[in-house]
Design a protein around this motif. Sequence first.
Motif, PDB file in Angstrom:
ATOM      1  N   GLU A   1      17.251  79.530  80.470  1.00 17.99           N
ATOM      2  CA  GLU A   1      16.400  79.391  81.538  1.00 17.99           C
ATOM      3  C   GLU A   1      17.497  78.340  82.341  1.00 17.99           C
ATOM      4  OE1 GLU A   1      12.235  77.233  83.415  1.00 17.99           O
ATOM      5  OE2 GLU A   1      12.499  77.966  81.070  1.00 17.99           O
ATOM      6  N   ALA A   2      18.177  77.198  81.813  1.00 13.74           N
ATOM      7  CA  ALA A   2      18.878  76.408  82.143  1.00 13.74           C
ATOM      8  C   ALA A   2      20.042  76.948  83.178  1.00 13.74           C
ATOM      9  CB  ALA A   2      19.454  75.479  81.357  1.00 13.74           C
ATOM     10  N   ARG A   3      20.621  77.938  82.688  1.00 15.07           N
ATOM     11  CA  ARG A   3      21.698  78.699  83.203  1.00 15.07           C
ATOM     12  C   ARG A   3      21.035  79.515  84.457  1.00 15.07           C
ATOM     13  NH1 ARG A   3      26.248  81.442  79.621  1.00 15.07           N
ATOM     14  NH2 ARG A   3      27.000  81.997  81.669  1.00 15.07           N
ATOM     15  N   GLU A   4      19.882  80.163  84.436  1.00 14.29           N
ATOM     16  CA  GLU A   4      19.375  81.133  85.515  1.00 14.29           C
ATOM     17  C   GLU A   4      19.056  80.237  86.668  1.00 14.29           C
ATOM     18  OE1 GLU A   4      15.759  83.008  83.765  1.00 14.29           O
ATOM     19  OE2 GLU A   4      17.262  84.283  82.867  1.00 14.29           O
ATOM     20  N   SER A   5      18.798  78.760  86.396  1.00 15.97           N
ATOM     21  CA  SER A   5      18.361  77.851  87.542  1.00 15.97           C
ATOM     22  C   SER A   5      19.588  77.104  88.198  1.00 15.97           C
ATOM     23  CB  SER A   5      17.231  77.035  87.050  1.00 15.97           C
ATOM     24  OG  SER A   5      17.650  76.157  85.961  1.00 15.97           O
ATOM     25  N   ARG A   6      20.617  77.682  87.821  1.00 21.79           N
ATOM     26  CA  ARG A   6      21.861  76.810  88.112  1.00 21.79           C
ATOM     27  C   ARG A   6      22.103  77.079  89.765  1.00 21.79           C
ATOM     28  NH1 ARG A   6      26.800  77.909  84.071  1.00 21.79           N
ATOM     29  NH2 ARG A   6      27.529  76.036  85.053  1.00 21.79           N
ATOM     30  N   PRO A   7      22.598  76.106  90.438  1.00 20.75           N
ATOM     31  CA  PRO A   7      22.680  76.254  91.999  1.00 20.75           C
ATOM     32  C   PRO A   7      23.536  77.421  92.402  1.00 20.75           C
ATOM     33  CG  PRO A   7      23.902  74.392  91.365  1.00 20.75           C
ATOM     34  CD  PRO A   7      23.164  74.843  90.042  1.00 20.75           C
ATOM     35  N   LEU A   8      23.308  77.929  93.754  1.00 13.99           N
ATOM     36  CA  LEU A   8      23.900  79.031  93.976  1.00 13.99           C
ATOM     37  C   LEU A   8      24.631  78.976  95.294  1.00 13.99           C
ATOM     38  CD1 LEU A   8      21.680  82.255  92.911  1.00 13.99           C
ATOM     39  CD2 LEU A   8      24.182  81.422  91.921  1.00 13.99           C
ATOM     40  N   LEU A   9      25.517  79.505  95.836  1.00  9.79           N
ATOM     41  CA  LEU A   9      25.757  79.434  97.381  1.00  9.79           C
ATOM     42  C   LEU A   9      25.030  79.497  98.312  1.00  9.79           C
ATOM     43  CD1 LEU A   9      29.716  80.477  97.037  1.00  9.79           C
ATOM     44  CD2 LEU A   9      28.634  78.461  96.737  1.00  9.79           C
ATOM     45  N   GLY A  10      24.583  78.800  99.219  1.00  7.68           N
ATOM     46  CA  GLY A  10      23.527  78.985 100.314  1.00  7.68           C
ATOM     47  C   GLY A  10      24.393  79.321 101.675  1.00  7.68           C
ATOM     48  N   ALA A  11      23.552  79.087 103.021  1.00  6.86           N
ATOM     49  CA  ALA A  11      24.173  79.311 103.950  1.00  6.86           C
ATOM     50  C   ALA A  11      25.307  78.295 104.647  1.00  6.86           C
ATOM     51  CB  ALA A  11      23.042  79.411 105.005  1.00  6.86           C
ATOM     52  N   ALA A  12      24.995  76.995 104.154  1.00  9.36           N
ATOM     53  CA  ALA A  12      25.781  75.931 104.382  1.00  9.36           C
ATOM     54  C   ALA A  12      27.082  75.890 103.765  1.00  9.36           C
ATOM     55  CB  ALA A  12      24.709  74.519 104.150  1.00  9.36           C
ATOM     56  N   GLU A  13      27.065  76.183 102.485  1.00  8.28           N
ATOM     57  CA  GLU A  13      28.209  76.230 101.464  1.00  8.28           C
ATOM     58  C   GLU A  13      29.001  77.644 101.986  1.00  8.28           C
ATOM     59  OE1 GLU A  13      25.046  74.296  99.659  1.00  8.28           O
ATOM     60  OE2 GLU A  13      25.005  76.220 100.101  1.00  8.28           O
ATOM     61  N   ILE A  14      28.371  78.738 102.159  1.00 11.35           N
ATOM     62  CA  ILE A  14      28.940  79.810 102.753  1.00 11.35           C
ATOM     63  C   ILE A  14      29.968  79.736 104.022  1.00 11.35           C
ATOM     64  CG2 ILE A  14      29.090  82.094 103.430  1.00 11.35           C
ATOM     65  CD1 ILE A  14      28.740  82.131 100.797  1.00 11.35           C
ATOM     66  N   ARG A  15      29.317  79.008 104.907  1.00  7.96           N
ATOM     67  CA  ARG A  15      29.889  78.688 106.036  1.00  7.96           C
ATOM     68  C   ARG A  15      31.128  77.738 105.951  1.00  7.96           C
ATOM     69  NH1 ARG A  15      24.468  79.795 108.201  1.00  7.96           N
ATOM     70  NH2 ARG A  15      24.624  81.711 109.624  1.00  7.96           N
ATOM     71  N   ALA A  16      30.778  76.844 105.155  1.00  6.60           N
ATOM     72  CA  ALA A  16      31.816  75.663 104.834  1.00  6.60           C
ATOM     73  C   ALA A  16      33.083  76.347 104.470  1.00  6.60           C
ATOM     74  CB  ALA A  16      31.159  74.520 104.089  1.00  6.60           C
ATOM     75  N   LEU A  17      32.799  77.288 103.441  1.00  7.20           N
ATOM     76  CA  LEU A  17      34.213  77.905 102.787  1.00  7.20           C
ATOM     77  C   LEU A  17      34.827  78.666 103.725  1.00  7.20           C
ATOM     78  CD1 LEU A  17      32.703  78.927  99.423  1.00  7.20           C
ATOM     79  CD2 LEU A  17      34.594  77.787  99.617  1.00  7.20           C
ATOM     80  N   ALA A  18      33.961  79.455 104.635  1.00  4.70           N
ATOM     81  CA  ALA A  18      34.660  80.318 105.668  1.00  4.70           C
ATOM     82  C   ALA A  18      35.473  79.403 106.521  1.00  4.70           C
ATOM     83  CB  ALA A  18      33.537  81.116 106.333  1.00  4.70           C
ATOM     84  N   GLY A  19      34.526  78.144 106.827  1.00  5.87           N
ATOM     85  CA  GLY A  19      35.516  77.258 107.834  1.00  5.87           C
ATOM     86  C   GLY A  19      36.733  76.706 107.233  1.00  5.87           C
ATOM     87  N   GLU A  20      36.678  76.496 105.971  1.00  3.96           N
ATOM     88  CA  GLU A  20      38.061  75.829 104.941  1.00  3.96           C
ATOM     89  C   GLU A  20      39.077  76.916 105.299  1.00  3.96           C
ATOM     90  OE1 GLU A  20      38.987  75.243 100.639  1.00  3.96           O
ATOM     91  OE2 GLU A  20      36.888  74.533 101.316  1.00  3.96           O
ATOM     92  N   LEU A  21      38.493  78.178 105.206  1.00  8.40           N
ATOM     93  CA  LEU A  21      39.708  79.179 105.062  1.00  8.40           C
ATOM     94  C   LEU A  21      40.089  79.635 106.535  1.00  8.40           C
ATOM     95  CD1 LEU A  21      38.212  81.342 101.986  1.00  8.40           C
ATOM     96  CD2 LEU A  21      40.206  79.713 101.937  1.00  8.40           C
TER      97      LEU A  21
END
Length: 297
Positions: A3-23
């Motif tokens: 259950e601990a692994r299933e609840s680990r954080p995933l990329l959301g809108a802010a993280e995806i856009r930040a990654l795209a901006g970085e690249l």
Amino acid sequence: MTEARESRPLLGAAEIRALAGELGIRPTKTLGQNFVIDGNTIRRIVAAARLDPAETVLEVGPGLGSLTLGLLDAAARVVAVEIDPVLAGRLPATVARWRPDAVGRFDLVLSDALKVAELPREPTAIVANLPYNVAVPVVLHLLEHFPSLRHGLVMVQDEVADRLAAKPGSKVYGVPSVKAAWYGTMRKAGVIGMNVFWPAPKIHSGLVGFTRTDAPATSASRAEVFGVIDAAFSQRRKTLRAALSGWAGSGAEAERMLRAAGVDPQARGEVLAITEFARIAEQKRAATGSAEAGAVR
């Protein structure tokens, strides 16, 4: 997985856009890039894929890695095939930052999925958000070249999902439906809305699950059977006798082969199962063999 692994954080809108901006990138229509920006959607896809924790999963088009992280939480290994060198170059760092314990369980292949014929690991499942414009060719190519793929789940244009999962007699039953049936059983596993993507597409996406089964028992090759399928659907409104006349050499010969295969010459391709197309292909093979034998004499 725990259950601990299933609840680990995933990329959301802010993280995806930040990654795209970085690249310095924007998703392109040419490569069919629509990034999933909703963690709950990722969890839904992974759950619907019914993965075993010991599996090696093939992911096509991982993009910025949103689905990749979810798959690493659910499977033993992930092999990702990415065509975009900029995205591929960033993926290992994303995995290292968000799933440092999974770095050794992640393999990246920079390649066009339509051309890849060898992978560093033998995948047992495929889970992917496929570009709309090449979804069917990619699915058929991977199933052909990687027999180790026993099951999986792909996200495609909703209309394409319906076609892949269609059964004989359905209005949307066609070439994708029959060719996919050569490899196994396809099922519609859900619909995904537009707002969970960036950029948001103008149409819904569909989830298609598959389970590989043995190919039909036939003396004809896959290529020969697929040749019949292509000919039968090249003119959807025509009867099989008419549609297959060019393939068989004449309308009369098409009718002879169809009757010998136990298929009504007045039927249309939309009502035939993969086994019936295989029987038709066998008749062409038999006729060709007889002609060649006569020529030798």
